[in-house]
Design a protein around this motif. Structure first.
Motif, mmCIF file in Angstrom:
data_model
loop_
_atom_site.group_PDB
_atom_site.id
_atom_site.type_symbol
_atom_site.label_atom_id
_atom_site.label_comp_id
_atom_site.label_asym_id
_atom_site.label_seq_id
_atom_site.Cartn_x
_atom_site.Cartn_y
_atom_site.Cartn_z
ATOM 1 N N ALA A 92 1.074 -1.438 -0.279
ATOM 2 C CA ALA A 92 -0.501 0.204 0.322
ATOM 3 C C ALA A 92 1.108 1.589 -0.041
ATOM 4 C CB ALA A 92 -0.638 0.127 1.649
ATOM 5 N N GLU A 93 1.902 1.087 0.985
ATOM 6 C CA GLU A 93 2.353 2.788 1.195
ATOM 7 C C GLU A 93 3.570 2.272 -0.632
ATOM 8 O OE1 GLU A 93 5.479 1.083 4.014
ATOM 9 O OE2 GLU A 93 4.656 1.750 5.927
ATOM 10 N N LEU A 94 3.694 1.644 -1.298
ATOM 11 C CA LEU A 94 4.708 1.789 -2.425
ATOM 12 C C LEU A 94 3.451 2.599 -3.496
ATOM 13 C CD1 LEU A 94 6.881 1.112 -3.797
ATOM 14 C CD2 LEU A 94 5.960 -1.192 -4.818
ATOM 15 N N ARG A 103 -2.099 -2.075 -9.139
ATOM 16 C CA ARG A 103 -3.110 -2.845 -8.171
ATOM 17 C C ARG A 103 -1.441 -3.764 -7.957
ATOM 18 N NH1 ARG A 103 -7.046 -6.846 -8.135
ATOM 19 N NH2 ARG A 103 -6.297 -9.415 -7.195
ATOM 20 N N ILE A 104 -1.149 -4.160 -6.926
ATOM 21 C CA ILE A 104 -0.227 -5.652 -7.194
ATOM 22 C C ILE A 104 -0.669 -6.783 -5.960
ATOM 23 C CG2 ILE A 104 2.566 -5.623 -6.022
ATOM 24 C CD1 ILE A 104 2.240 -3.022 -5.355
ATOM 25 N N THR A 119 -3.736 0.311 -5.630
ATOM 26 C CA THR A 119 -4.199 1.660 -5.633
ATOM 27 C C THR A 119 -4.938 2.754 -4.577
ATOM 28 O OG1 THR A 119 -3.207 4.213 -6.677
ATOM 29 C CG2 THR A 119 -5.261 2.564 -7.802
ATOM 30 N N PRO A 120 -4.080 3.987 -3.434
ATOM 31 C CA PRO A 120 -5.390 4.331 -2.892
ATOM 32 C C PRO A 120 -6.322 5.214 -4.267
ATOM 33 C CG PRO A 120 -3.213 4.997 -2.279
ATOM 34 C CD PRO A 120 -3.124 3.907 -3.480
ATOM 35 N N TYR A 121 -5.624 5.934 -5.161
ATOM 36 C CA TYR A 121 -6.438 6.816 -5.501
ATOM 37 C C TYR A 121 -8.012 6.394 -6.793
ATOM 38 C CZ TYR A 121 -1.844 8.605 -4.810
ATOM 39 O OH TYR A 121 -0.711 8.721 -3.693
ATOM 40 N N ARG A 122 -7.056 4.954 -6.822
ATOM 41 C CA ARG A 122 -8.832 4.773 -8.536
ATOM 42 C C ARG A 122 -9.346 3.384 -7.658
ATOM 43 N NH1 ARG A 122 -3.760 5.654 -10.355
ATOM 44 N NH2 ARG A 122 -3.987 8.198 -11.302
ATOM 45 N N ASN A 123 -9.853 3.148 -6.433
ATOM 46 C CA ASN A 123 -10.529 2.437 -5.668
ATOM 47 C C ASN A 123 -11.318 1.967 -6.573
ATOM 48 O OD1 ASN A 123 -8.624 1.065 -4.698
ATOM 49 N ND2 ASN A 123 -9.857 2.347 -2.431
ATOM 50 N N GLU A 124 -12.548 2.987 -6.642
ATOM 51 C CA GLU A 124 -13.902 3.062 -7.007
ATOM 52 C C GLU A 124 -14.181 2.856 -7.774
ATOM 53 O OE1 GLU A 124 -12.113 5.849 -6.491
ATOM 54 O OE2 GLU A 124 -12.463 7.397 -7.958
ATOM 55 N N TYR A 125 -12.804 2.906 -9.700
ATOM 56 C CA TYR A 125 -13.707 2.171 -10.677
ATOM 57 C C TYR A 125 -13.371 1.046 -10.594
ATOM 58 C CZ TYR A 125 -12.904 6.530 -11.305
ATOM 59 O OH TYR A 125 -12.842 7.936 -11.498
ATOM 60 N N TRP A 126 -12.788 -0.223 -9.548
ATOM 61 C CA TRP A 126 -11.977 -1.393 -10.503
ATOM 62 C C TRP A 126 -13.385 -2.236 -9.570
ATOM 63 C CZ3 TRP A 126 -8.100 -1.857 -12.295
ATOM 64 C CH2 TRP A 126 -6.549 -1.034 -11.815
ATOM 65 N N GLU A 186 5.436 -11.467 -8.244
ATOM 66 C CA GLU A 186 4.801 -10.843 -8.188
ATOM 67 C C GLU A 186 4.099 -10.021 -9.165
ATOM 68 O OE1 GLU A 186 7.243 -7.557 -5.827
ATOM 69 O OE2 GLU A 186 6.859 -8.721 -3.790
ATOM 70 N N VAL A 187 2.760 -9.820 -9.106
ATOM 71 C CA VAL A 187 1.802 -9.384 -10.635
ATOM 72 C C VAL A 187 1.789 -7.806 -10.107
ATOM 73 C CG1 VAL A 187 0.468 -9.591 -12.024
ATOM 74 C CG2 VAL A 187 1.495 -11.925 -11.196
ATOM 75 N N VAL A 188 2.073 -7.087 -10.596
ATOM 76 C CA VAL A 188 2.080 -5.670 -11.159
ATOM 77 C C VAL A 188 1.060 -5.410 -11.990
ATOM 78 C CG1 VAL A 188 2.426 -3.056 -11.121
ATOM 79 C CG2 VAL A 188 4.103 -4.854 -9.953
ATOM 80 N N THR A 189 -0.499 -4.593 -12.287
ATOM 81 C CA THR A 189 -0.974 -3.423 -12.965
ATOM 82 C C THR A 189 -0.261 -2.383 -13.396
ATOM 83 O OG1 THR A 189 -2.780 -4.999 -11.975
ATOM 84 C CG2 THR A 189 -3.094 -3.790 -14.076
#
Ligand code: ADP
Length: 682
Positions: A92-94, A103-104, A119-126, A186-189
């Motif tokens: 979350a910090e990263l 997303r990680i 990501t804390p910025y775009r949660n609502e979209y997921w 580790e998978v990062v989007t």
């Protein structure tokens, strides 16, 4: 004509050449300017392109560095023995600082998700089914990562993010090592637009746009370019990621780049405008010069025509006396060509015998000692063939345009023809005078016969008287005569002889006076007392007066000065006038018949250097219509007249510088008046 044709052809030729040169110059300047503007534009475009290429390369390396940094940060998430909770906190910090990561996930070697953070910025979209849609991409990336044992990326794909929105995403997979063994992934989007906005946009300028595209050009993500210009530049760089290759494309817009792309071009354009203006001014100036040249040409042609048509010879000399100019008339006059004359200071047309005198005169003229007179002076020149001829010279100083005295200009008139005509008219005048005198003589012959009869008859009667006396004495012997009577007879005879001698003398005088008059004498002026002039004509005048019963009176002012004149001619004038006067009275049939001859000094208002002679009659007078033609040659009202008298008188008087005038003599008759110069005053 030929000259004018050649001249105008030459002129057209030079005008045409000049105009073609000007046109060529204008064309060259214009093409040079166009080339310069074009080159400047191109240079500017290449500058922009280069910068864009550099910016693109920079952007690619920034993106690549950021992704590499992210890989390290992701590896740090699983460093050491880490629990799921710890991992989530770290993830979350990263995500907080790495906006491009959406997303990680921590997955075990079988791809099962152990933990994940978003990501804390775009949660609502997921949306809930996000992973199902994208699992294939994650799996492909991880398969590649497992194979290479390094981070690998999937192909990009479009993820719908609620309400029709969506974005291009890419999966990155990182194989994990745990105690030297493979321990999962580790998978990062990643969001492609966010990669751009996080890594590239801060360096973008206002007119740049950066996008990720597929190799085929399909645009995947885009940032920048709020402002668009008319001309676009673009550059592309490959972003080679393990497992996938993206293309980073940068577009840049520029304002109206074709005319004023930048300062350089503006400068060149300004210079071009200045150059063109100078050119225009030059052309205008040239046109003015051409016009002036044409005017000058016209003026020159006019001057040349004028000069060639002149019959007056013109010659210019500089201050050193060298001939600097001669016109064709002058050349024709002296027979030398202008080439032979120019530059000479001793003229070849000076007769050798006069050259010395002329040189002195020229020296005086050059030294300025001779005043410039407008009146001409006469001189003698010599033609090339040696013939002398008289010329009339008018000299004037030559002043140049700056007002400096640069020499002398002389005009020459050949007066030989004039001289010839004068000679002819003088000869004919002399003939006229001779004729007039003969006419007078003819008239006088009748007078002579009348005049001579008296002395001759007297002589004859004296002679017969003496003869009688001698015959009487012969019949009586001398010795028979008383001595006294014989002495008386001798005395009487002596008296008769003297009378005979006197009469013969008188007849001789009459004849001599006529002979003197008729004998032609050379014209010569001499100083004579007026009395002498009258005395010379009076015997003849009186002779005629006696015949016509005219009383002649002579009035002379006392102590008159001598007059300077041609005595014979003046006598003729007096004779003519007196004869005319007496004839006028004869025609008038009036009494008394009086003819008055007077000589007086000038009165106030008359020329003071002349004596006034007048002949007055009391005759018929002169009516106005006759007065007009009185002095014309051959004008006469008398049947036996010649009509030459008065015209001759006038000529003679005018030759003496005077005027013959007439006016009515009140109450009747006419007064003829003329003047003669006083000798002392001449
Ligand atoms: P001519 O005597 O041969 O006729 P002149 O020239 O002497 O020629 O005179 C021209 C004419 O002028 C005369 O015929 C006469 O008519 C007129 N004339 C000259 N003198 C007088 C004068 N004193 N009075 C009147 N008429 C005159």
């Amino acid at each position: 004509m030929n000259f004018i044709q050649t001249w105008s052809w030459r002129r057209w030729h030079s005008v045409w050449r000049r105009w073609s040169l000007w046109t060529l110059l204008v064309l060259l300047v214009v093409s040079m300017l166009v080339t310069m503007v074009w080159l400047a534009g191109r240079y500017e475009a290449s500058q922009v392109q280069d910068k864009l290429e550099r910016d693109t390369a920079g952007a690619v390396s920034e993106v690549r560095a950021a992704l590499a940094r992210n890989v390290q940060d992701l590896q740090a998430l699983n460093a050491g023995e880490v629990g799921k909770e710890d991992w989530r906190v770290r993830a979350a910090e990263l995500l907080q600082v790495r906006r491009e990561m959406l997303r990680i996930e921590w997955r075990d070697p079988d791809m099962a998700i152990l933990a994940h953070a978003e990501t804390p910025y775009r949660n609502e979209y997921w949306s809930g089914n996000f992973r199902e849609d994208s699992e294939t991409h994650a799996a492909a990336a991880c398969a590649s990562a497992r194979r290479t044992n390094a981070a690998a990326y999937s192909g990009s794909y479009f993820q719908v993010l609620g309400e029709g929105m969506g974005m291009e995403l890419i999966e990155a997979c990182l194989p994990l090592q745990q105690q030297g063994r493979f321990g999962g992934y580790e998978v990062v989007t990643y969001s492609l637009p966010y990669i751009l906005s996080a890594q590239v946009s801060k360096n973008l300028t206002r007119n740049q746009e950066v996008s990720f595209t597929e190799p085929d050009g399909t645009r995947l993500a885009l940032v920048g370019a709020a402002w668009r210009g008319t001309r676009v530049f673009s550059a592309q760089q490959l972003l080679d990621l393990p497992g996938h290759t993206l293309v980073l494309r940068m577009d840049s817009w520029h304002r109206a780049p074709s005319v004023f792309p930048n300062v350089l071009t503006a400068l060149v354009t300004a210079m071009s405008i200045a150059l063109v203006s100078v050119l225009v001014v030059l052309v205008r100036d040239n046109r003015r010069r051409l016009r002036a040249e044409r005017d000058l040409g016209d003026a020159l042609a006019f001057r040349k025509a004028m000069e060639d048509s002149l019959i007056t010879g013109l010659r210019a000399r500089d201050l050193q006396g060298r001939i600097s100019y001669v016109n064709p008339a002058f050349c024709a006059m002296v027979g030398f060509s202008s080439e032979e004359l120019l530059g000479l200071d001793i003229a070849p047309y000076w007769p050798p015998e006069l050259a010395q005198e002329y040189r002195q005169r020229q020296g005086k003229r050059l030294s300025g000692a001779m005043p410039t007179v407008r009146e001409g002076h006469e001189s003698m020149f010599m033609r090339k063939d040696g013939m002398r001829f008289p010329v009339l010279i008018f000299e004037a100083p030559l002043i140049n345009a700056q007002g400096q005295h640069t020499g002398w200009m002389s005009a020459f008139v050949d007066i030989s023809e004039q001289r010839r005509i004068e000679e002819i008219s003088r000869a004919s005048q002399e003939r006229l005078q001779a004729t007039a005198r003969l006419a007078t003589v003819g008239e006088m012959a009748s007078l002579l016969s009348h005049e001579l009869t008296q002395p001759l008859m007297a002589i004859a009667s004296y002679a017969s008287g003496s003869q009688h006396m001698l015959e009487g004495a012969g019949s009586t012997p001398a010795a028979q005569l008383p001595a006294e009577q014989a002495r008386d007879q001798l005395q009487e005879l002596g008296t008769v002889m003297r009378k005979i001698g006197f009469q013969a003398d008188r007849a001789g005088r009459v004849i001599k006076s006529v002979r003197d008059f008729v004998r032609r004498r050379d014209q010569a002026r001499e100083a004579v007392p007026p009395q002498e002039l009258l005395d010379a004509v009076l015997p003849l005048v009186r002779m005629q007066a006696r015949k016509l019963g005219v009383q002649v009176e002579v009035v002379l002012e006392p102590r008159l000065p001598q007059v300077l004149c041609d005595v014979t001619m003046v006598e003729q004038v007096l004779l003519n006038l007196t004869r005319n006067g007496m004839q006028a009275m004869d025609e008038a049939h009036v009494e008394p018949r009086r003819l008055s001859l007077t000589v007086r000094r000038p009165q106030a208002g008359e020329a003071q250097d002349r004596l006034v002679f007048s002949v007055s009659d009391w005759g018929v007078g002169i009516p106005d219509d006759i007065a007009q033609q009185l002095f014309g040659a051959f004008f006469t009202t008398r049947p036996e007249g010649m009509g030459l008298g008065l015209s001759l008188c006038r000529t003679v008087v005018e030759q003496h510088g005077g005027q013959l005038q007439f006016s009515p003599n009140l109450p009747r008759g006419t007064v003829f008046t003329f003047t003669l110069p006083i000798a002392a005053s001449v």
